[in-house]
Design an enzyme around this catalytic site. Structure first.
Site, PDB file in Angstrom:
ATOM      1  N   TRP A   1      57.622  26.592 -18.659  1.00  0.00           N
ATOM      2  CA  TRP A   1      56.983  25.540 -18.881  1.00  0.00           C
ATOM      3  C   TRP A   1      56.322  25.277 -20.275  1.00  0.00           C
ATOM      4  O   TRP A   1      55.720  24.289 -20.544  1.00  0.00           O
ATOM      5  CB  TRP A   1      56.105  25.322 -17.832  1.00  0.00           C
ATOM      6  CG  TRP A   1      55.289  26.321 -17.442  1.00  0.00           C
ATOM      7  CD1 TRP A   1      53.914  26.736 -18.209  1.00  0.00           C
ATOM      8  CD2 TRP A   1      55.392  27.384 -16.610  1.00  0.00           C
ATOM      9  NE1 TRP A   1      53.667  27.761 -17.601  1.00  0.00           N
ATOM     10  CE2 TRP A   1      54.329  28.387 -16.669  1.00  0.00           C
ATOM     11  CE3 TRP A   1      56.243  27.409 -15.394  1.00  0.00           C
ATOM     12  CZ2 TRP A   1      54.261  29.383 -15.629  1.00  0.00           C
ATOM     13  CZ3 TRP A   1      56.150  28.705 -14.658  1.00  0.00           C
ATOM     14  CH2 TRP A   1      55.035  29.440 -14.778  1.00  0.00           C
TER      15      TRP A   1
ATOM     16  N   GLU B   1      51.278  23.511 -13.445  1.00  0.00           N
ATOM     17  CA  GLU B   1      49.888  23.696 -12.976  1.00  0.00           C
ATOM     18  C   GLU B   1      49.555  23.476 -11.616  1.00  0.00           C
ATOM     19  O   GLU B   1      48.470  24.407 -11.158  1.00  0.00           O
ATOM     20  CB  GLU B   1      49.055  22.723 -13.580  1.00  0.00           C
ATOM     21  CG  GLU B   1      49.230  22.764 -15.357  1.00  0.00           C
ATOM     22  CD  GLU B   1      48.524  24.122 -15.877  1.00  0.00           C
ATOM     23  OE1 GLU B   1      47.515  24.578 -15.220  1.00  0.00           O
ATOM     24  OE2 GLU B   1      48.968  24.142 -17.032  1.00  0.00           O
TER      25      GLU B   1
ATOM     26  N   GLY C   1      53.488  29.511  -0.317  1.00  0.00           N
ATOM     27  CA  GLY C   1      52.217  29.576   0.354  1.00  0.00           C
ATOM     28  C   GLY C   1      51.359  28.176  -0.154  1.00  0.00           C
ATOM     29  O   GLY C   1      51.720  27.481  -1.050  1.00  0.00           O
ATOM     30  N   TYR C   2      50.370  28.062   0.536  1.00  0.00           N
ATOM     31  CA  TYR C   2      49.149  26.999   0.049  1.00  0.00           C
ATOM     32  C   TYR C   2      50.149  25.530   0.049  1.00  0.00           C
ATOM     33  O   TYR C   2      50.198  25.063  -0.887  1.00  0.00           O
ATOM     34  CB  TYR C   2      48.686  27.091  -1.171  1.00  0.00           C
ATOM     35  CG  TYR C   2      47.650  28.368  -1.042  1.00  0.00           C
ATOM     36  CD1 TYR C   2      46.379  28.266  -0.474  1.00  0.00           C
ATOM     37  CD2 TYR C   2      48.166  29.608  -1.394  1.00  0.00           C
ATOM     38  CE1 TYR C   2      45.416  29.441  -0.461  1.00  0.00           C
ATOM     39  CE2 TYR C   2      47.347  30.798  -1.348  1.00  0.00           C
ATOM     40  CZ  TYR C   2      46.116  30.703  -0.987  1.00  0.00           C
ATOM     41  OH  TYR C   2      45.209  31.718  -0.942  1.00  0.00           O
TER      42      TYR C   2
ATOM     43  N   TYR D   1      40.402  20.817 -12.775  1.00  0.00           N
ATOM     44  CA  TYR D   1      41.086  21.681 -13.712  1.00  0.00           C
ATOM     45  C   TYR D   1      42.607  21.066 -13.903  1.00  0.00           C
ATOM     46  O   TYR D   1      43.112  20.947 -14.863  1.00  0.00           O
ATOM     47  CB  TYR D   1      41.153  23.070 -12.989  1.00  0.00           C
ATOM     48  CG  TYR D   1      42.267  24.048 -13.878  1.00  0.00           C
ATOM     49  CD1 TYR D   1      42.247  24.546 -14.928  1.00  0.00           C
ATOM     50  CD2 TYR D   1      43.728  24.196 -13.050  1.00  0.00           C
ATOM     51  CE1 TYR D   1      43.317  25.027 -15.468  1.00  0.00           C
ATOM     52  CE2 TYR D   1      44.660  24.547 -13.653  1.00  0.00           C
ATOM     53  CZ  TYR D   1      44.521  25.037 -15.009  1.00  0.00           C
ATOM     54  OH  TYR D   1      45.497  25.421 -15.486  1.00  0.00           O
TER      55      TYR D   1
ATOM     56  N   ASP E   1      39.665  27.341 -15.306  1.00  0.00           N
ATOM     57  CA  ASP E   1      40.188  27.961 -14.172  1.00  0.00           C
ATOM     58  C   ASP E   1      39.590  29.286 -14.043  1.00  0.00           C
ATOM     59  O   ASP E   1      38.814  29.476 -14.649  1.00  0.00           O
ATOM     60  CB  ASP E   1      41.888  28.025 -14.395  1.00  0.00           C
ATOM     61  CG  ASP E   1      42.415  28.998 -15.346  1.00  0.00           C
ATOM     62  OD1 ASP E   1      41.323  29.425 -16.209  1.00  0.00           O
ATOM     63  OD2 ASP E   1      43.390  29.345 -15.401  1.00  0.00           O
TER      64      ASP E   1
ATOM     65  N   CYS F   1      39.652  45.059 -24.764  1.00  0.00           N
ATOM     66  CA  CYS F   1      38.739  44.336 -25.975  1.00  0.00           C
ATOM     67  C   CYS F   1      39.282  44.907 -27.080  1.00  0.00           C
ATOM     68  O   CYS F   1      38.704  43.983 -28.027  1.00  0.00           O
ATOM     69  CB  CYS F   1      37.194  44.942 -25.389  1.00  0.00           C
ATOM     70  SG  CYS F   1      36.750  44.127 -23.674  1.00  0.00           S
TER      71      CYS F   1
ATOM     72  N   CYS G   1      41.226  42.105 -28.586  1.00  0.00           N
ATOM     73  CA  CYS G   1      40.692  40.484 -28.410  1.00  0.00           C
ATOM     74  C   CYS G   1      40.468  39.995 -29.610  1.00  0.00           C
ATOM     75  O   CYS G   1      39.453  40.355 -30.325  1.00  0.00           O
ATOM     76  CB  CYS G   1      39.817  40.827 -27.430  1.00  0.00           C
ATOM     77  SG  CYS G   1      38.924  39.096 -26.974  1.00  0.00           S
TER      78      CYS G   1
END
Length: 325
Positions: free
Chosen positions: A22, A35, A79-80, A113, A131, A192, A195
């Protein structure tokens, strides 16, 4: 925060973003689908569902014309299921997705969101999407242990405002923050050292502190499931409720006397114990005792959308039947 923060993160994103089906998509419907899937599903699991769903319902119009049961069958295992029901209802309400955050928020199942993500990625509206990944990045960036949703949104809004006039696309910025949280600023063992925002991060010395873990309470429930078997198939009934509504499954009852209530429903005196299994929902842990009994059943479970829970129950019964052969 200096403007370098935006430049560094967007440069990192252009170089290191994952190749996802996507990503770079211009079709608002496909962006919305991705999303919605990613609300509660890991990227690796979401990809095959995204492709399968689009193969069956390639446009918003195709989804609107589909039967809800076909939509749930395409979603089966993800699910959901409220997400699939809301998507289907949304498709039946609009012929095209509205272009603004405010209008998107008014559609079924579209929260802050998702509306911000679609509005920014599909339509270029400068609205910040927060999110779980963005929450973690911002919490560490500002060394916040327990930030409120309002504080996080305000911080995200301020960063988005700093992007204006730079020529950068709001959707790229939102995706860059999310990608950083998903691949570098991870919950455990964050990278880190690699990053791009390390020079601005106030929490990098103790990233495990930010944000403090949120405790989720789950209620333990005792459940009885009754598999009614016949020579032609299994007895299935359509479920109701927010979690599994619209799906099909075997009869189940919760709490004390659950088996007795099931037997009474079908005029049975006894049922054979098959085994037990566990199944967790977000706020509930189910301890399920599975039973079976003969019945004049004709339903083929392969022809109905079933939840993962019901498939586990039927697999348990099938495994016992194989052992007895």
């Amino acid at each position: 925060m200096p403007g370098d923060l935006h430049r560094l993160l967007l440069t990192w994103y252009r170089r290191h973003q994952r190749k996802l089906p996507w990503r770079g998509e211009a079709d608002p419907y496909r962006i919305l689908l991705s999303e919605v899937l990613l609300q509660q599903t890991q990227v690796e699991q979401a990809i095959p569902y995204y492709r399968r769903f689009l193969q069956q319902f390639p446009t918003l119009a195709a989804l609107a014309q589909a039967d809800l049961e076909a939509v749930l069958r395409a979603w089966q295992g993800c699910g959901y299921y409220a997400r699939a029901r809301h998507l289907h209802r949304l498709a039946q309400q609009v012929t095209a997705l509205p272009r603004s955050y405010a209008e998107l928020r008014a559609l079924p199942g579209i929260g802050p969101y998702t509306a911000a993500a679609v509005a920014s990625i599909a339509f270029g509206e400068p609205v910040a999407a927060v999110d779980g990944n963005v929450r973690r990045v911002l919490s560490r960036l500002y060394a916040w242990e327990n930030p409120t949703p309002k504080a996080l949104q305000a911080a995200a809004d301020a960063l988005m405002a700093g992007l204006l006039g730079s020529g950068a696309r709001p959707g790229d910025w939102n995706q860059a923050l999310m990608e950083l949280g998903a691949t570098v600023c991870t919950p455990q063992n964050p990278g880190c050292g690699g990053c791009p925002l390390a020079g601005f991060c106030r929490g990098k010395a103790h990233p495990e502190r930010y944000p403090a873990p949120r405790r989720r309470q789950q209620k333990n429930l005792e459940v009885a499931a009754l598999v009614l078997q016949g020579p032609g198939g299994i007895f299935l009934e359509q479920r109701r409720g927010r979690v599994l509504g619209g799906l099909w499954g075997v009869p189940m009852e919760e709490g004390p006397g659950a088996l007795e209530r099931l037997l009474a429903r079908f005029g049975l005196e006894t049922a054979e114990p098959v085994g037990t299994l566990r199944h967790d929902f977000t706020h509930r842990k189910l301890n399920i005792r599975v039973y079976r009994a003969p019945w004049a059943a004709q339903e083929n479970p392969a022809h109905r959308p079933l939840s993962r829970l019901d498939r586990k129950i039927l697999e348990l019964v099938e495994a016992k039947s194989q052992r007895l052969l």
